[in-house]
Design an enzyme around this catalytic site. Structure first.
Site, PDB file in Angstrom:
ATOM      1  N   ASP B 382       3.629  -7.765 -12.435  1.00 14.88           N
ATOM      2  CA  ASP B 382       3.728  -8.506 -13.808  1.00 14.88           C
ATOM      3  C   ASP B 382       3.987  -7.293 -14.988  1.00 14.88           C
ATOM      4  O   ASP B 382       3.141  -5.987 -15.001  1.00 14.88           O
ATOM      5  CB  ASP B 382       2.332  -9.346 -13.374  1.00 14.88           C
ATOM      6  CG  ASP B 382       2.318 -10.392 -15.024  1.00 14.88           C
ATOM      7  OD1 ASP B 382       3.934 -10.559 -15.788  1.00 14.88           O
ATOM      8  OD2 ASP B 382       1.685 -10.038 -15.798  1.00 14.88           O
ATOM      9  N   ASP B 763      -2.115 -10.735 -14.217  1.00 10.56           N
ATOM     10  CA  ASP B 763      -3.274 -11.484 -15.173  1.00 10.56           C
ATOM     11  C   ASP B 763      -3.319 -12.682 -15.158  1.00 10.56           C
ATOM     12  O   ASP B 763      -4.181 -13.018 -14.861  1.00 10.56           O
ATOM     13  CB  ASP B 763      -3.225 -10.409 -15.696  1.00 10.56           C
ATOM     14  CG  ASP B 763      -2.311 -10.638 -16.830  1.00 10.56           C
ATOM     15  OD1 ASP B 763      -1.232 -10.946 -17.085  1.00 10.56           O
ATOM     16  OD2 ASP B 763      -2.998 -10.649 -18.132  1.00 10.56           O
TER      17      ASP B 763
END
Lengths: 349, 1116
Positions: B382, B763
């Site tokens: 990400d 996250d």
């Protein structure tokens, strides 16, 4: 094996942010947790490997020589008698000879002593092609019964020789049933050689494995007689031939002790052996041998260890010389990372 | 399917209909524990195999050894795992019990009573105080707050630590707290499900309370089990879901256990050994039967019966089966489980992976997959919060065509902007107003009077902070009412009417007079604003071209900011006419009380307001890279790991971030291929070009990356999945922008389907699916809550720890397990081969040379302890691995555990078995050939050999290793002396006798020298003259040789392809961008799907190449 003291390096030099604990145990634990215990990291350097192999050779060859010498120092007289003791008329059908109880089984062999043999001299009988390690055979015994006699009545492990005519057999099982029963008497010149037949079995077996008050019972009473019979008045703990026999051999060719001659034999002595050739090895082509042998610190005559030691030792020396030559001719710079090419194909090829 | 909950109705049938609030997480009960646990354990193939062996051993006719030698370890292993299960279950029971017996206040027969939580029934009214845990899912009906608000902490539910606002339904507004006891009504709600973001229900109160109107309920009106009530004195609510039917209870579930590539390999090897074993059994079985019929029948002393039972032919093969059953080591699973949990512990303990900023250590949630870390081939990452810090700072903005902050790089210090604020420029004030109010930030006044902001989104936080610095202070929020203060004196009050649902961040606000804040009369509304906060700025601009002169400026601003790697947001607003609002509001009400597809319907209605927006300006927020990200990525890329960046962010921002963190190389070295297009046609054409380019460039190792956006990706995954897979294999780097969480998961799935080992790192909540899908999920415990970290297998504090996690922990784990598993097979095979050889000299009858005690102890003690300390082995120091990450290739390609290395170990065990067997039977021939002695001799030889094998294969010796290896050897003698001193044991006095014989020791040394000499020589030869890269580095490390820096072989840059867009692309300005909103279920599918025009050329190309999908360089 390849601990190289010279290249010991400590891995714990890294500075860490962990507080140093006062206790040694704690420090050890934290080093363990950080996988940073001081470690010795040996390397297979040429010098080290060549030296090790050389050392191996120089240690092994003398040991081999000593061993071989000890083995060669053992004198033995081996006499195969199973074929020669069959009378001419039965040569064609030896099995019928051994099974025929009316034919006398005695036989005389003449052994010549070539060299002086120092007492004690061991008498062995050797059986070849005899599978004491066969599964059916090995299992067919009851250690409990040997120790406790009739009091112990679960003898199912002794199958197929556990009972006879509805009564249990002591000692039961195939091993006891097939007890070796050739006997030998030795005559030197005119006098009979005294053969000590006591203390031939292991003391531990006599004392703890075979009952002192267990007497043979209903033994060899069946229709099928196996090997030797036992005196029902002597307890199993004193039946040393049985005890020796029941220590089964792991190999299909084995020697078992018969007795000890406690006199020296001079060179050129002639020994006449009167033997009773009772035991049937003819039906399966087994061989019977009589062995008279002295002993050394290594036991009986067996060149294998000496030869193997010399072979391994000399191979090690040759190998170390080859490596030395390779190293001199083709020295490799150690740890030269210049050789490294990080090519994927190179690695996965 | 619906459920009707009658509030506070003690006689209603619902009480029996639905379960009570007893929570049960237990897997077992006292009664079913044993059968259920056994059943579960026996569903594993290995266990079934061992059970079969153990059962066969009960048949005394065929068993070579005492059944205890298998039953003992088997029962031990089962007892260990059953105990572990039981302990876990007991702990679950205890925590359940604690939760069930917690006392809560519940209204029973009109009176508040203190009862245990487990006795709550659906329909009960439950009262909670501040800091209470919510015992079941409740629909709020009253709170202490006059606005009907309460705050809950949902950390246990979704891992987010910020406070969430919950509000009572409008129908219950204003009911006196005394009357709440007597409230009656019905809640119409769907059957229990596990969606914690959705609750589409209706509430109808019975007279005398209010009117008989249906009041819609959403998730906002509920508080769910396991949340905590905060900052609110009390609330009361109606239990709608109880016990295991709560949202939490429904979403509970055991995730599928992950299997590492190594486990799969070990299973494969086990299978191969099993086949080998069967072959051995068949061959020896036939040989045994033949020998029995030809030879054994002649041997009168064996007394074979002439007629055997019907199964006679099977007896010997079955005996060999049992004899060979130890080929598959029973201890391997236990050993592996043990060392794996130790690997995990090492990760937890690692002091170098503690995030000192937050004090957060790394944690391995999944203890079973550490080896896979060392074999990672693809990392899907990400961007926000993973590569970047997710610490947003407002940097620049563009208001009505004027750029602020361009010179200083910080708009907050731009005098021009400050002047504009001070002079009260309408545009700027509006812009700031939107910045300040259009969010969910909760201002909290600290004791010193300063205002702190609690935000769910870092972007919102940055905007509100920036607005405050520009003198537009948001200083109070109570429910839907906001207070702002401009330049210390202009107070304004705002009411939120609706947060619309089209994924663009639109909200509906009105300005109200301050005195109105407590009145709920809608007629007093003065003005309605329709304010928007748009992440997807450019699309809004582009897809409804506003005839404004500034449009061009704004899109330029967006372009410019994105090139700088800044996150851009566009702010827009619209004023609503009152009658337009009324008309819309009716539709909205209707839509929001539907039970089916409510979200979709609301979105559709909201859509009607989102037009004719006036763009106020563009904000640019900087999100800095985390420390050490470029270095980490560079190192890991050198290690041969391919990186894919999957982000929801814009293409330009993504590319800029990718450049700044070494993700892709700048121009001459790297090359970016864009896949885009607005119709399916264009997309596939551009894809076809990219694929062709990629095929050409693969021969020369140049950094080629492709960039694809969510829309194009959807088409590709749908129609060109196969060709896209090929592209994925060819490309080492990819950037996927504007992808949805489910697309992230799909990409992981795609790579997994080509047998790549993937690691997903993220996250936020949007990464959870990807993390769960990947072979290894790594969560960063960052600012977006712990959701990702909870779902992940490993959680780390910072992205840079990934380097250490993979290169150090992953690599060591792989190496150690590779050794341990192969060694386990080696030692089992060693003893098994000896048994097989022995059968040749024992009439192929299946006699076991070794006795039961020795066999059992060999597998369980003698050989498993020395090898367990191999978890401390390090072939290379950590620094060396970090310097030369390329060494990871060995792990990725599985060079240390594969059929050929296994064949090496197989050969070694065969060789050692021959050495031990030949030497033992020759040294102990003739008068020494007593069975127990020969067996003990051979066993001693095996033990000595295995001690030296472990020594030779160990790279670094710590004190523990010495202790285990040599201590084990001593323990062998001690154990055997003890056994030898028991008169009833089969080997009474044997060990004493042997140790007194010089022959024994001479033979032992001969076995060691003959067994280890060739292996040492071979190892030395390969180490010196055919060194692997690992060996070379070992030598360099230990002898302090010259460590040259290893340059990665990079090819010369080559001329650009024609179709290839260079990195510095400025996208065609006139390109009319049409993009899908982020929410995939949005109703406005504006993009017309072009008909799937077939590309003959392209398809034939892909077909011809699809057959030759080669996993690049993976074949060994």
């Amino acid at each position: 094996m390849d601990v190289d003291g010279g290249s010991t390096s400590s891995d714990s030099t890294r500075v860490r942010s962990i507080p140093i604990h006062s206790g040694q145990c704690k420090a050890f634990l934290s080093q363990f947790k950080q996988q940073s215990l001081p470690a010795c990291k040996p390397v297979l350097t040429p010098a080290w490997v060549i030296a090790t192999l050389l050392l191996l050779g120089f240690v092994f060859i003398p040991i081999g020589l000593v061993t071989l010498h000890a083995s060669r120092g053992v004198l033995e007289i081996v006499d195969r008698y199973d074929a020669d003791c069959v009378p001419e008329e039965f040569k064609g059908n030896k099995a019928s000879y051994i099974k025929d109880t009316s034919v006398p089984k005695n036989c005389t062999r003449i052994l010549k002593v070539h060299k002086y043999m120092k007492a004690p001299i061991y008498i062995y009988y050797q059986l070849d092609n005899y599978y004491q390690n066969h599964r059916r055979y090995v299992k067919s015994r009851s250690d409990q019964q040997l120790l406790h006699g009739l009091k112990y009545n679960d003898t199912s492990s002794c199958k197929p020789e556990e009972s006879n005519n509805g009564l249990p057999v002591v000692p039961c099982g195939l091993i006891a049933w097939s007890l070796f029963n050739d006997t030998y008497t030795f005559i030197r010149g005119t006098a009979e050689l005294r053969v000590n037949r006591k203390n031939i079995a292991w003391k531990s077996d006599r004392d703890h494995k075979f009952g002192k008050h267990v007497y043979p019972f209903n033994f060899q009473n069946g229709t099928l007689i196996g090997g030797g019979k036992l005196d029902p008045n002597i307890p199993l703990g004193d039946q040393e031939d049985l005890i020796v026999w029941m220590r089964t051999s792991a190999l299909p060719s084995f020697r078992k002790i018969y007795g000890r001659i406690e006199e020296d034999l001079e060179a050129d002595d002639v020994i006449v052996v009167h033997l009773m050739n009772n035991y049937n090895t003819y039906s399966f082509g087994g061989k019977k041998k009589l062995v008279i042998s002295t002993s050394s610190w290594l036991g009986g005559r067996n060149d294998f260890l000496g030869v193997a030691y010399i072979f391994v030792g000399s191979s090690a020396i040759i190998l170390s010389l080859v490596f030395l030559l390779l190293h001199v001719k083709n020295p490799r710079p150690y740890g030269d990372t210049a050789y490294l090419s990080w090519n994927r194909k190179g690695i996965s090829s | 399917m619906k459920r009707f909950v009658y509030i506070n109705d003690d006689e209603s049938p619902t009480q029996e209909l639905y379960c009570d609030n007893r929570i049960s997480n237990r897997k077992y009960t006292l009664l079913n524990f044993l059968p259920k646990n056994l059943w579960e354990q026996f569903s594993r193939f290995m266990n079934q195999y061992f059970l079969l062996i153990a059962c066969l051993q009960l048949w005394s006719l065929i068993t070579p050894v005492n059944p205890a030698s298998t039953w003992g370890p088997l029962i031990f292993i089962f007892a260990v795992s059953a105990t572990k299960e039981a302990w876990d279950d007991y702990n679950r029971y205890l925590s359940d019990k604690k939760a069930n017996e917690k006392e809560v206040w519940v209204v029973r027969k009109g009176i508040k009573k203190h009862i245990q939580a487990q006795d709550i029934h659906v329909g009960n009214i439950v009262w909670l105080r501040e800091n209470d845990e919510v015992p079941c899912d409740l629909v709020l009906i009253g709170t202490s707050d006059p606005q009907g608000l309460c705050y809950v902490e949902t950390a246990a539910l979704d891992g987010e630590t910020d406070l969430k606002t919950r509000v009572i339904p409008s129908a219950c507004m204003g009911i006196d707290s005394e009357l709440l006891h007597k409230i009656k009504g019905v809640v119409e709600c769907p059957n229990p499900d596990k969606d914690i973001r959705r609750f589409d229900a209706n509430l109808r109160l019975f007279p005398p309370f209010i009117d008989n109107d249906v009041c819609p309920l959403t998730i906002k009106n509920t508080i769910l089990q396991s949340c905590y009530l905060r900052n609110t004195e009390w609330v009361c609510g109606v239990a709608v879901y109880t016990g295991n039917e709560t949202k939490l209870g429904m979403s509970r579930g055991v995730p599928e256990p992950k299997l590492t590539a190594m486990d799969a390999m070990i299973d494969k090897l086990t299978g191969a050994i099993f086949v080998f074993q069967i072959v051995v059994v068949i061959v020896l079985g036939i040989a045994g039967n033949v020998w029995k019929d030809t030879e054994a029948r002649k041997k009168w002393y064996v007394l074979y019966p002439n007629e055997g039972p019907w199964y006679e032919l099977l007896v010997i093969p079955l005996r060999f089966e049992l004899l060979c059953s130890i080929m598959i080591p029973i201890s391997i699973k236990v050993s592996l489980d043990l060392v794996k949990s130790l690997y995990a512990k090492f990760i937890d303990w690692d002091a170098e992976m503690i995030d000192y900023e937050t004090g957060c250590p790394s944690h391995a949630t999944n203890t079973a997959i550490s080896e896979d870390l060392g074999q990672v081939e693809y990392i899907l990452t990400d961007k926000t919060g993973t590569l970047t810090e997710n610490k947003m700072v407002f940097r620049r903005c563009c208001i009505s065509g004027i750029f602020y902050g361009n010179e200083s790089g910080n708009a907050l210090k731009d005098a021009q902007l400050l002047n504009a604020v001070a002079s009260g420029s309408t545009d700027v004030i509006r812009f700031l107003t939107v910045m300040a109010i259009c969010n969910t930030v909760i201002p909290v006044q600290s004791k010193t009077g300063a205002i702190l902001y609690k935000a769910q989104s870092q972007d919102e936080d940055a905007l509100v902070q920036a607005a405050a610095k520009l003198h537009m202070v948001l200083f109070n929020r109570s429910g839907n009412i906001l207070d702002t203060m401009l330049l210390y004196f202009i107070m304004k009050c705002w009411r939120l009417w609706s947060s619309l649902l089209t994924g663009k961040g639109c909200q509906l606000w009105s300005e109200i007079a301050r005195m109105e804040r407590l009145s709920f009369c809608q007629k007093e509304r003065m003005k309605l604003f329709f304010l928007m906060l748009l992440q997807l700025l450019e699309y809004l601009l582009m897809d409804q071209p506003i005839p404004g002169q500034q449009t061009r400026t704004f899109s330029e601003a967006v372009e410019q900011y994105a090139q700088l790697g800044l996150r851009t947001l566009c702010l827009a607003w619209r004023e609503l006419k009152e009658d337009e609002y009324h008309e819309w509001y009716l539709m909205f009400r209707e839509a929001s009380s539907t039970l089916v597809d409510r979200e979709w319907r609301i979105a559709e209605v909201c859509q009607r307001l989102e037009h004719d927006l006036e763009v106020l300006g563009v904000t640019a927020i900087e999100d800095r890279l985390q420390d050490g990200v470029p270095e980490t990525i560079e190192t890991l890329r050198k290690a041969g790991i391919n990186f894919w960046m999957l982000t929801g962010d814009k293409q330009n921002t993504a590319i800029q971030i990718a450049l700044s963190c070494n993700f892709i190389s700048p121009e001459p070295k790297g090359q970016l291929l864009l896949i885009d297009g607005k119709t399916e046609d264009e997309v596939s054409r551009s894809f076809e070009r990219v694929l062709l380019t990629m095929r050409i460039t693969t021969s020369e190792p140049k950094d080629v990356a492709f960039v694809v956006d969510g829309w194009a990706l959807e088409i590709l995954l749908k129609h060109y999945r196969k060709a896209f897979t090929e592209l994925a294999i060819l490309s080492r780097t990819a950037i996927c922008c504007r992808v949805t969480p489910s697309q992230k998961a799909q990409l992981v799935e795609l790579l997994k389907s080509c047998d790549y080992r993937t690691l997903a790192i993220g996250d936020g909540g949007n990464d959870v699916r990807m993390i769960q899908q990947a072979a290894i999920g790594v969560g960063i415990s960052g600012r977006e809550g712990l959701q990702a970290a909870r779902a992940a297998d490993y959680s780390i504090g910072k992205f840079r720890f990934l380097k250490r996690l993979i290169l150090v922990h992953g690599r060591y784990s792989y190496n150690r397990t590779a050794f341990l598993s192969q060694y386990s097979f080696y030692k089992s095979l060693l003893i098994c081969f000896i048994q097989i050889f022995f059968s040749f000299i024992s009439g192929v009858s299946g006699t076991s040379l070794f006795n039961s005690v020795s066999l059992m102890a060999y597998n369980v003690f003698y050989t498993s302890i020395p090898v367990l300390v191999s978890v401390l082995d390090k072939d290379l120091s950590e620094e060396m691995v970090m310097q030369h990450p390329q060494i990871l290739f060995y792990c990725q390609a599985g060079r240390l555990l594969n059929p050929s290395t296994f064949a090496g170990w197989f050969g070694r065990s065969l060789f050692h078995a021959i050495v031990v067997f030949i030497i033992s039977i020759n040294a102990y021939a003739y008068e020494k050939s007593e069975m127990e002695e020969v067996a003990m001799m051979a066993l001693s030889g095996c033990i000595w050999l295995q001690a030296f094998v472990v020594t030779l294969e160990t790279n670094s010796f710590t004190i523990l290793q010495h202790l285990a290896i040599w201590g084990n050897l001593i323990a062998f003698y001690v154990i055997n002396w003890i056994v030898s001193s028991i008169p009833s044991s089969g080997m009474y006095t044997i060990m004493f006798r042997l140790c007194r014989q010089p022959t024994y020791w001479i033979t032992v040394f001969l076995i060691v020298a003959a067994g280890m000499g060739p292996i040492l020589a071979l190892k030395y030869f390969r180490y010196t003259y055919r060194p692997s890269k690992i060996n070379t580095l070992q030598q360099a490390e230990r002898l302090g040789g010259p460590i040259l820096s290893l340059g990665n072989i990079e090819p010369q840059p080559r001329s650009l392809e024609k179709e290839v867009s260079p990195l510095s692309i400025t996208q065609p300005k006139n390109r009319s961008l049409v993009y899908e909103p982020l929410l995939s279920d949005s109703p406005n599918t504006r993009r017309s799907l072009g008909s799937g025009t077939p590309f003959d050329f392209f398809q034939s190309q892909s077909r011809s190449s699809s057959s030759s999908y080669s996993r690049n360089c993976k074949d060994n």
